[in-house]
Design a protein around this motif. Structure first.
Motif, PDB file in Angstrom:
ATOM      1  N   ARG A 209       0.821  -1.204   0.000  1.00  0.00           N
ATOM      2  CA  ARG A 209       0.000   0.000   0.000  1.00  0.00           C
ATOM      3  C   ARG A 209       0.860   1.260   0.000  1.00  0.00           C
ATOM      4  NH1 ARG A 209      -5.246   1.239   1.281  1.00  0.00           N
ATOM      5  NH2 ARG A 209      -5.612   3.305   2.165  1.00  0.00           N
ATOM      6  N   GLY A 210       1.939   1.261   0.794  1.00  0.00           N
ATOM      7  CA  GLY A 210       2.809   2.427   0.847  1.00  0.00           C
ATOM      8  C   GLY A 210       3.451   2.734  -0.487  1.00  0.00           C
ATOM      9  N   SER A 211       3.791   1.674  -1.240  1.00  0.00           N
ATOM     10  CA  SER A 211       4.396   1.864  -2.557  1.00  0.00           C
ATOM     11  C   SER A 211       3.413   2.514  -3.512  1.00  0.00           C
ATOM     12  CB  SER A 211       4.869   0.522  -3.120  1.00  0.00           C
ATOM     13  OG  SER A 211       5.845  -0.042  -2.287  1.00  0.00           O
TER      14      SER A 211
ATOM     15  N   TYR B 232      15.726   7.433 -10.507  1.00  0.00           N
ATOM     16  CA  TYR B 232      14.986   6.181 -10.346  1.00  0.00           C
ATOM     17  C   TYR B 232      14.664   5.994  -8.873  1.00  0.00           C
ATOM     18  CZ  TYR B 232      14.278   1.086  -9.961  1.00  0.00           C
ATOM     19  OH  TYR B 232      13.784  -0.161  -9.676  1.00  0.00           O
ATOM     20  N   ALA B 233      13.385   5.919  -8.544  1.00  0.00           N
ATOM     21  CA  ALA B 233      12.930   5.551  -7.209  1.00  0.00           C
ATOM     22  C   ALA B 233      12.611   4.063  -7.246  1.00  0.00           C
ATOM     23  CB  ALA B 233      11.702   6.361  -6.805  1.00  0.00           C
ATOM     24  N   LYS B 234      13.413   3.264  -6.609  1.00  0.00           N
ATOM     25  CA  LYS B 234      13.347   1.809  -6.750  1.00  0.00           C
ATOM     26  C   LYS B 234      11.937   1.281  -6.522  1.00  0.00           C
ATOM     27  CE  LYS B 234      15.407  -2.492  -5.072  1.00  0.00           C
ATOM     28  NZ  LYS B 234      15.459  -3.055  -6.435  1.00  0.00           N
ATOM     29  N   ASP B 235      11.492   0.465  -7.482  1.00  0.00           N
ATOM     30  CA  ASP B 235      10.186  -0.196  -7.453  1.00  0.00           C
ATOM     31  C   ASP B 235       9.018   0.787  -7.436  1.00  0.00           C
ATOM     32  OD1 ASP B 235      11.460  -2.661  -7.420  1.00  0.00           O
ATOM     33  OD2 ASP B 235      11.480  -2.768  -5.243  1.00  0.00           O
ATOM     34  N   ALA B 236       9.283   2.061  -7.760  1.00  0.00           N
ATOM     35  CA  ALA B 236       8.218   3.066  -7.790  1.00  0.00           C
ATOM     36  C   ALA B 236       8.123   3.733  -9.149  1.00  0.00           C
ATOM     37  CB  ALA B 236       8.431   4.112  -6.695  1.00  0.00           C
ATOM     38  N   GLN B 237       9.196   4.400  -9.605  1.00  0.00           N
ATOM     39  CA  GLN B 237       9.125   5.084 -10.893  1.00  0.00           C
ATOM     40  C   GLN B 237      10.510   5.400 -11.423  1.00  0.00           C
ATOM     41  OE1 GLN B 237       9.007   9.789 -10.163  1.00  0.00           O
ATOM     42  NE2 GLN B 237       6.989   8.860 -10.154  1.00  0.00           N
ATOM     43  N   VAL B 238      10.574   5.582 -12.748  1.00  0.00           N
ATOM     44  CA  VAL B 238      11.759   6.106 -13.422  1.00  0.00           C
ATOM     45  C   VAL B 238      11.344   7.402 -14.103  1.00  0.00           C
ATOM     46  CG1 VAL B 238      13.685   5.593 -14.956  1.00  0.00           C
ATOM     47  CG2 VAL B 238      12.392   3.707 -13.942  1.00  0.00           C
TER      48      VAL B 238
ATOM     49  N   ALA C  25       5.804   4.513 -14.342  1.00  0.00           N
ATOM     50  CA  ALA C  25       5.266   4.212 -13.015  1.00  0.00           C
ATOM     51  C   ALA C  25       5.175   2.698 -12.863  1.00  0.00           C
ATOM     52  CB  ALA C  25       3.892   4.858 -12.840  1.00  0.00           C
ATOM     53  N   ILE C  26       5.964   2.133 -11.985  1.00  0.00           N
ATOM     54  CA  ILE C  26       6.099   0.683 -11.873  1.00  0.00           C
ATOM     55  C   ILE C  26       4.924   0.145 -11.061  1.00  0.00           C
ATOM     56  CG2 ILE C  26       7.576  -1.170 -11.006  1.00  0.00           C
ATOM     57  CD1 ILE C  26       9.885   1.058 -11.403  1.00  0.00           C
TER      58      ILE C  26
END
Length: 533
Positions: A8-10, A214-220, A241-242
């Protein structure tokens, strides 16, 4: 086992970050998985290529949008000698590399960058060769060091590749991501500063977009390159948006959090087509879904056991559950029947549990055995619903006495562990990179690919390998096709995979998105996208 949910936080972080860029009317794309990195020569995943080869980097030649036609890129022209051994490229002049807070290029792209980009992969004595933590999977699987005699710098704007023998798909191979051109100047600066890892996490290329963060596992995040030689992109910022879960990608598209959602589940396409604000693109792409059987693990090294696995799995039921009606064709071979060299005489494995049990008994496993089934969370074009697919396979194997455990790994971890050969069975997919049958066979099934780990089956068959090597060396398509038909017969009999399906490719977008074209290779390029005001 159900697919692993996104935390949920991601999701909250992604939504907040995307809201910031949407205020500027920039393009947000909901995609399925994190890139493995940005040094594309180390990786083979399509999501990694989308975040690097299709945005940051370019090659000497490229594919025309939406096709497999070879067109000029960083090379404006080329000549091929009559014997097929010399490829001379005239380079485009005045092409500028990107800059970042630590690097400002002092010169434009030239021949030195081409030599650095290829020699790094081919020359074991090159100072950057051993710095690649993942190796060079394409260069290794395709045996490029054994193919290329040397690369010559004729002058600042001309290079020549000299081959040891003719290679029919060579020009098309140079349009693939592994042939991306890097800044030799940037690499020298990083090496001198003792920061070689920044080639992978702070990439510099010549492409239409410039890497921001790059925010890991969130977005590039990328920004449009205003100095791009091909013309500045219409969108000022691109955000990937991952979003691993297909349902969440659809929800975010409908909510306006993203304008494009990649890899919708095929079974959801009819409902998405009925949405008045959305448009659905679809294409018969060069995609293959399969289950790799690790032939290095007994008893999977026994061909009878591998044949039994193919007979046990109810592929027709799997395709209905995964893709819906008419969205995929059953796979018999490693590549679709639309590519030349396909053998129409090959018959798909029937669903025959009784014959499967007989083969297991002949192999000395009448009481069955235990193995692992590896898959991923989320879902993409070749595996829309990984949890259901793994459970269907598990149930069909249980019916012939094989006990199995389903293990779920994040995409990057799955690829890394499968390359190390830790799996028994692994759900995988492949998108053809260049429109040539060789691209399905050499990177996935050759002996060189088995040695490098990219061949998830670990399968090395001397006659098969000889046939595909010979097919690369002849130029006439009819001769190549005949060799591929022989190779496919061996593949089918030896059963290193459970071939699953050749899915259609889909993308869902808001109707205000213009200029995006699906590629038959399954890649996604946003350089020509415009957003209607």
């Amino acid at each position: 086992m159900s697919s692993m949910p996104v935390k949920r936080g991601s999701l909250l972080l992604i939504a907040l970050l995307c809201a910031q860029v949407q205020a500027a009317n920039d393009l947000v794309v909901c995609t399925e998985a994190s890139p493995e990195g940005f040094d594309i020569v180390q990786y083979t995943a399509a999501t990694t290529a989308d975040a690097s080869a299709e945005t940051l980097f370019e090659r000497l030649v490229d594919f025309a949008p939406g096709s497999t036609e070879i067109v000029p890129s960083l090379a404006q022209s080329w000549d091929i000698s009559d014997d097929g051994l010399n490829y001379t490229f005239t380079l485009r002049q005045g092409v500028k590399f990107h800059a970042n807070k630590d690097f400002m290029p002092s010169r434009a792209f030239n021949a030195d960058d081409v030599l650095w980009s290829f020699n790094r992969q081919l020359d074991t004595e090159h100072p950057w060769h051993k710095l690649s933590l993942r190796g060079f999977p394409y260069a290794e699987a395709m045996g490029l060091a054994q193919l290329i005699e040397h690369i010559e710098k004729l002058d600042e704007h001309r290079v020549r590749f000299v081959l040891k023998h003719p290679e029919a798909p060579f020009l098309a191979n140079l349009a693939m991501g592994f042939a991306s051109i890097y800044s030799a100047e940037y690499a020298e600066q990083l090496l001198a500063a003792g920061k070689p890892e920044r080639l992978n996490n702070a990439p510099i290329g010549t492409g239409p977009f410039v890497f921001e963060r790059y925010a890991k596992d969130a977005q590039v995040r990328f920004r449009g390159n205003p100095e791009y030689w091909g013309g500045a992109p219409a969108i000022k910022r691109l955000v990937l948006a991952i979003t691993p879960e297909p349902n969440v990608r659809q929800q975010r598209l409908k909510a306006g959090d993203c304008q494009i959602a990649l890899y919708p589940r095929p079974v959801d396409i009819p409902a998405l087509k009925a949405e008045p604000e959305l448009q659905v693109l679809e294409l018969d792409s060069l995609l293959t879904a399969y289950i790799g059987i690790n032939t290095r693990h007994p008893p999977l090294d026994d061909v009878r056991v591998r044949q039994a696995l193919n007979l046990a799995f109810d592929k027709a039921a799997y395709i209905r559950a995964q893709y819906g009606e008419g969205n995929a064709t059953p796979a018999v071979a490693p590549y679709p029947a639309t590519l030349w060299g396909h053998d129409e005489r090959l018959q798909d494995w029937p669903h025959d549990p009784e014959r499967a049990r007989q083969l297991l008994a002949e192999a000395g496993h009448a009481d069955g055995f235990a193995l692992s089934i590896w898959t991923r969370p989320g879902g993409g074009p070749t595996n829309p619903n990984p949890g259901i697919g793994a459970q269907m396979l598990q149930a069909d194997l249980a019916a012939i006495g094989i006990r199995s455990e389903i293990r779920v790994f994040e995409w990057g971890e799955l690829i890394k562990r499968a390359k190390n050969g830790e799996h028994d069975l692994v759900f995988m997919g492949w998108a053809g990179d260049n429109g040539d049958p060789d691209n399905f066979l050499t990177p996935n099934l050759s002996c060189a690919a088995a040695a490098s780990g990219e061949n998830q089956a670990g399968w090395c068959h001397e006659k098969f390998d000889q046939l595909i090597r010979e097919a690369r060396r002849v130029s006439r398509p009819d001769q190549r096709a005949a060799l591929y038909r022989q190779a496919l017969t061996i593949f089918h009999a030896q059963a290193p995979w459970i071939p699953l399906a050749h899915p259609r490719q889909f993308v869902v977008m808001h109707k205000g998105v213009e200029g995006f074209q699906l590629s038959p290779m399954g890649s996604n390029n946003f350089a020509r996208v415009k957003l209607a005001q």
